[in-house]
Design a protein around this motif. Structure first.
Motif, PDB file in Angstrom:
ATOM      1  N   LYS A 144     -92.439  33.348  18.993  1.00 43.35           N
ATOM      2  CA  LYS A 144     -92.079  34.748  18.722  1.00 43.35           C
ATOM      3  C   LYS A 144     -92.922  35.750  19.503  1.00 43.35           C
ATOM      4  O   LYS A 144     -92.584  36.925  19.576  1.00 43.35           O
ATOM      5  CB  LYS A 144     -92.238  35.045  17.218  1.00 43.35           C
ATOM      6  CG  LYS A 144     -90.983  34.740  16.418  1.00 43.35           C
ATOM      7  CD  LYS A 144     -91.239  34.705  14.929  1.00 43.35           C
ATOM      8  CE  LYS A 144     -91.635  36.056  14.378  1.00 43.35           C
ATOM      9  NZ  LYS A 144     -91.783  35.998  12.902  1.00 43.35           N
ATOM     10  N   LYS A 145     -94.038  35.301  20.096  1.00 41.97           N
ATOM     11  CA  LYS A 145     -94.861  36.220  20.895  1.00 41.97           C
ATOM     12  C   LYS A 145     -94.062  36.634  22.129  1.00 41.97           C
ATOM     13  O   LYS A 145     -93.560  35.776  22.864  1.00 41.97           O
ATOM     14  CB  LYS A 145     -96.173  35.551  21.316  1.00 41.97           C
ATOM     15  CG  LYS A 145     -97.153  35.397  20.163  1.00 41.97           C
ATOM     16  CD  LYS A 145     -98.430  34.740  20.626  1.00 41.97           C
ATOM     17  CE  LYS A 145     -99.393  34.560  19.468  1.00 41.97           C
ATOM     18  NZ  LYS A 145    -100.552  33.721  19.843  1.00 41.97           N
ATOM     19  N   THR A 146     -93.977  37.941  22.357  1.00 40.21           N
ATOM     20  CA  THR A 146     -93.096  38.472  23.404  1.00 40.21           C
ATOM     21  C   THR A 146     -93.317  37.798  24.754  1.00 40.21           C
ATOM     22  O   THR A 146     -92.358  37.467  25.450  1.00 40.21           O
ATOM     23  CB  THR A 146     -93.297  39.998  23.522  1.00 40.21           C
ATOM     24  OG1 THR A 146     -92.994  40.582  22.257  1.00 40.21           O
ATOM     25  CG2 THR A 146     -92.395  40.609  24.556  1.00 40.21           C
ATOM     26  N   GLU A 147     -94.566  37.561  25.123  1.00 35.14           N
ATOM     27  CA  GLU A 147     -94.816  36.981  26.453  1.00 35.14           C
ATOM     28  C   GLU A 147     -94.412  35.510  26.518  1.00 35.14           C
ATOM     29  O   GLU A 147     -94.259  34.953  27.610  1.00 35.14           O
ATOM     30  CB  GLU A 147     -96.285  37.157  26.869  1.00 35.14           C
ATOM     31  CG  GLU A 147     -97.283  36.419  26.018  1.00 35.14           C
ATOM     32  CD  GLU A 147     -98.707  36.686  26.498  1.00 35.14           C
ATOM     33  OE1 GLU A 147     -99.133  36.057  27.466  1.00 35.14           O
ATOM     34  OE2 GLU A 147     -99.379  37.532  25.879  1.00 35.14           O
ATOM     35  N   ASN A 148     -94.205  34.858  25.360  1.00 33.83           N
ATOM     36  CA  ASN A 148     -93.685  33.485  25.329  1.00 33.83           C
ATOM     37  C   ASN A 148     -92.172  33.464  25.145  1.00 33.83           C
ATOM     38  O   ASN A 148     -91.472  32.646  25.736  1.00 33.83           O
ATOM     39  CB  ASN A 148     -94.331  32.688  24.182  1.00 33.83           C
ATOM     40  CG  ASN A 148     -95.804  32.443  24.405  1.00 33.83           C
ATOM     41  OD1 ASN A 148     -96.276  32.469  25.541  1.00 33.83           O
ATOM     42  ND2 ASN A 148     -96.553  32.203  23.343  1.00 33.83           N
ATOM     43  N   THR A 149     -91.689  34.367  24.300  1.00 37.63           N
ATOM     44  CA  THR A 149     -90.251  34.419  24.005  1.00 37.63           C
ATOM     45  C   THR A 149     -89.432  34.620  25.268  1.00 37.63           C
ATOM     46  O   THR A 149     -88.406  33.945  25.470  1.00 37.63           O
ATOM     47  CB  THR A 149     -89.933  35.606  23.052  1.00 37.63           C
ATOM     48  OG1 THR A 149     -90.767  35.549  21.922  1.00 37.63           O
ATOM     49  CG2 THR A 149     -88.491  35.582  22.613  1.00 37.63           C
ATOM     50  N   GLN A 150     -89.856  35.564  26.084  1.00 35.71           N
ATOM     51  CA  GLN A 150     -89.027  35.938  27.234  1.00 35.71           C
ATOM     52  C   GLN A 150     -88.841  34.787  28.228  1.00 35.71           C
ATOM     53  O   GLN A 150     -87.704  34.452  28.578  1.00 35.71           O
ATOM     54  CB  GLN A 150     -89.586  37.203  27.894  1.00 35.71           C
ATOM     55  CG  GLN A 150     -89.513  38.396  26.934  1.00 35.71           C
ATOM     56  CD  GLN A 150     -89.601  39.753  27.618  1.00 35.71           C
ATOM     57  OE1 GLN A 150     -89.512  39.873  28.827  1.00 35.71           O
ATOM     58  NE2 GLN A 150     -89.748  40.796  26.818  1.00 35.71           N
ATOM     59  N   PRO A 151     -89.922  34.108  28.683  1.00 39.07           N
ATOM     60  CA  PRO A 151     -89.690  32.967  29.577  1.00 39.07           C
ATOM     61  C   PRO A 151     -88.971  31.808  28.890  1.00 39.07           C
ATOM     62  O   PRO A 151     -88.207  31.077  29.533  1.00 39.07           O
ATOM     63  CB  PRO A 151     -91.099  32.559  30.033  1.00 39.07           C
ATOM     64  CG  PRO A 151     -92.041  33.232  29.112  1.00 39.07           C
ATOM     65  CD  PRO A 151     -91.365  34.440  28.576  1.00 39.07           C
ATOM     66  N   ALA A 152     -89.176  31.649  27.577  1.00 39.83           N
ATOM     67  CA  ALA A 152     -88.537  30.535  26.854  1.00 39.83           C
ATOM     68  C   ALA A 152     -87.018  30.718  26.804  1.00 39.83           C
ATOM     69  O   ALA A 152     -86.250  29.783  27.064  1.00 39.83           O
ATOM     70  CB  ALA A 152     -89.111  30.438  25.438  1.00 39.83           C
TER      71      ALA A 152
END
Length: 314
Positions: free
Chosen positions: A57-65
């Motif tokens: 759910k962390k934005t910097e992880n969500t986006q590439p995922a």
């Protein structure tokens, strides 16, 4: 048959387990996840398939995922001979469109959206900004609501998702006040969203400026298919790419306009690729308002992938 559009979801569609089935069945999908891991410096399969949810759910992880999952699935469709005539994505989803149009390398894009997510999160301290969904209210009435709420702080329209669903974004007090006034003026619902930052409003201009610097280091190319911009509702050209991506961080997502433009340009089949299926719902409502019928398909797991391939290849 009319034209086919591939459309890709934005942040919020993620869930633990997304992409797992596809990777277990398709080597090419697994390779996309491996490339993503190299680009971001952590195990993308582990994050998407196992979580934990708090990390995903962390934005910097969500986006590439989400981007990785979308590209892995779209590559399978393309390998099956199902190719789009046009593409668009909701916010983050626009990057998947640029990758499949060959305007940007996948590894570059996945590293870029990790930074994009980080800059968006850092632009506004936690607790200062928020977002809310306003349901059942016309655009014109909402503009009045926003005008009346501005004395309490920044509050702007962030996403025009479908007729009757608009998301607003800004400072907490102003967004809360706008929700109050919207209900008084007849909105069916005004709900504060569980987000960590006020995306797609002017408070995120600093994030766009940082992203601009990163884009200077990324090779951008002419596309091999039309891709629509959320911020401008225009098709990308090479000269516009950087500006459109910078604007997209802090400007409204014109999704209703994007879908109307694609329908008016001859699209009658929309394939939503990636986690979730909210875009299909939005598209049906937009088409209904236009008085037209479109076909929508969703590819998010093996069943929906096989169903879509059967119909579109049949």
């Amino acid at each position: 048959m009319g034209k086919i559009a591939f459309v890709f979801p934005g942040q919020g569609a993620q869930y633990v387990g997304m992409g797992k089935e596809i990777c277990e069945n398709y080597e090419m999908a697994s390779e996309i996840f491996e490339q993503a891991s190299e680009a971001v410096g952590y195990d993308m399969k582990k994050l998407c398939f196992e979580g934990p949810e708090e990390e995903l759910k962390k934005t910097e992880n969500t986006q590439p995922a989400i981007l990785t999952t979308c590209i892995a699935m779209s590559k399978i469709l393309e390998n099956e001979g199902i190719k789009p005539d046009v593409s668009a994505g909701l916010s983050l989803g626009e990057y998947a469109s640029l990758v499949i149009a060959n305007m940007m390398d996948f590894k570059d894009s996945v590293a870029l959206v990790k930074k994009r997510g980080k800059y968006m999160q850092e632009a506004v301290p936690l607790g200062v900004g928020t977002m809310a969904a306003i349901l059942g209210m016309d655009k014109e009435v909402l503009e009045e609501v926003l005008d009346l709420s501005k004395e309490f702080g920044v509050v702007e329209a962030a996403n025009f998702n479908s007729p009757g669903q608009i998301v607003i974004s800004g400072e907490v007090k102003a967004v809360e006040k706008a929700c109050e006034i919207a209900k008084e003026k007849g909105a069916k619902k005004a709900v504060i969203l569980p987000v960590s930052a006020p995306f797609h409003c002017s408070m995120l201009i600093p994030a766009g400026e940082k992203l601009s610097g990163e884009l200077d280091n990324v090779e951008l190319r002419e596309g091999n298919m039309p891709v629509l911009s959320n911020a401008q509702n225009k098709y990308y050209t090479l000269d516009d790419t950087k500006d459109f991506l910078v604007q997209q961080v802090s400007k409204s997502v014109l999704w209703v306009d994007n879908v109307e433009k694609m329908i008016n340009d001859g699209v009658d089949t929309f394939v939503e690729i990636g986690p979730g299926k909210s875009l299909s719902g939005f598209i049906k409502k937009i088409a209904k308002k236009l008085g037209t019928k479109v076909n929508t398909y969703n590819v998010s797991d093996m069943k929906t992938l096989n169903d879509t391939i059967d119909v579109l290849k049949g």
